[in-house]
Write an enzyme that holds these catalytic residues in place. Structure first.
Site, short mmCIF file in Angstrom:
data_model
loop_
_atom_site.label_atom_id
_atom_site.label_comp_id
_atom_site.label_asym_id
_atom_site.label_seq_id
_atom_site.Cartn_x
_atom_site.Cartn_y
_atom_site.Cartn_z
N LYS A 124 -4.85 11.74 -0.82
CA LYS A 124 -4.49 11.52 -2.03
C LYS A 124 -4.46 12.81 -3.12
CE LYS A 124 -4.66 7.10 -2.02
NZ LYS A 124 -3.27 6.28 -2.34
N TYR A 151 -8.82 10.20 3.65
CA TYR A 151 -8.44 9.44 2.46
C TYR A 151 -8.40 10.64 1.10
CZ TYR A 151 -8.20 6.12 -1.30
OH TYR A 151 -7.90 5.29 -2.54
#
Length: 241
Positions: free
Chosen positions: A168, A164
């Site tokens: 990002k 994750y």
């Protein structure tokens, strides 16, 4: 981004109304994406609400469109449908995303890494691949990429969630690339951290409502041509990458 660059960011000029404009919002059936879509619709935009299944519920006033961002064919078909139906595209909000929390890179299953990167990074890249040509046909087309403070290189990268976090960080790289490649042609691309929001992903313990989380992404979608771009925002202020 340096502090000087942050301090020198000019004030954007905003559209008070989005009447006549067209927006694509991915992951629009729930959470922040749904609220952003609702906000843009309220401002007068024609909203194409992209979801992974047509069984997902969205308001009848929106144009419901099938888009699993990991499937290039669906992304390409959606761009074609938007052009055939509306003849233009002014705003793309890359909101669709998934998260894996707690595990570190040693313990994270490879299938989790692959699925997270495919959805959170490769997906927005595919969306941009097929929508940038439409956005460049309008004056000041906008891309709003939903990022996270967890992907900021200026913040401590610890506490798990490797796929994750890295996805990002990659989203911020996509923003910088699009700004460098197409900014001179009028494309406005920005990343935004909505904060820790009470959604299915964020959980009940998050400190922000969905409405608050959607405020800055909606604001970025209102930027007029010539407004700041190629930046990372939180609460309507530029922050460090």
């Amino acid at each position: 981004m340096t502090d000087n660059a942050t301090d020198s960011t000019p004030e954007p000029e905003l559209y008070d109304s989005l009447d006549g404009q067209v927006a694509l919002v991915t992951g629009a059936n729930r959470g922040i994406g749904r609220q952003i879509a609702e906000n843009l619709s309220t401002l007068g935009a024609t909203v194409f609400a992209a979801t992974r299944s047509m069984r997902h519920d969205v308001p009848e006033k929106w144009e419901h469109i099938l888009v699993d961002v990991t499937q290039e064919g669906e992304v390409s078909d959606a761009a074609d449908e938007i052009f055939q139906t509306a003849g233009r595209l002014d705003i793309v909000v890359n909101n669709a995303g998934i998260a894996e929390f707690d595990s570190d890179i040693v313990s994270a299953p490879v299938k989790t890494i692959d699925r997270t990167l495919a959805t959170n990074l490769r997906g927005p890249m595919l969306v941009c691949k097929h929508t940038v040509p439409l956005l460049l046909q309008t004056d000041g087309g906008r891309i709003v990429n939903l990022s996270s403070g967890m992907g900021a290189l200026s913040e401590e990268q610890s506490g798990g969630s490797p796929a994750y976090r890295i996805s990002k960080t990659g989203i911020n790289g996509l923003t910088a690339y699009l700004h460098g490649e197409y900014g001179d042609e009028g494309l406005l691309t920005n990343s935004v951290s909505p904060g820790w929001v009470r959604t299915e992903m964020g959980g009940d313990g998050a400190d922000r409502s969905v409405e608050t989380g959607a405020e800055t992404p909606t604001w970025l979608a209102r930027f007029r041509p010539g407004s700041p771009a190629g930046r990372f925002w939180r609460d309507r202020e530029p922050i460090e990458w």
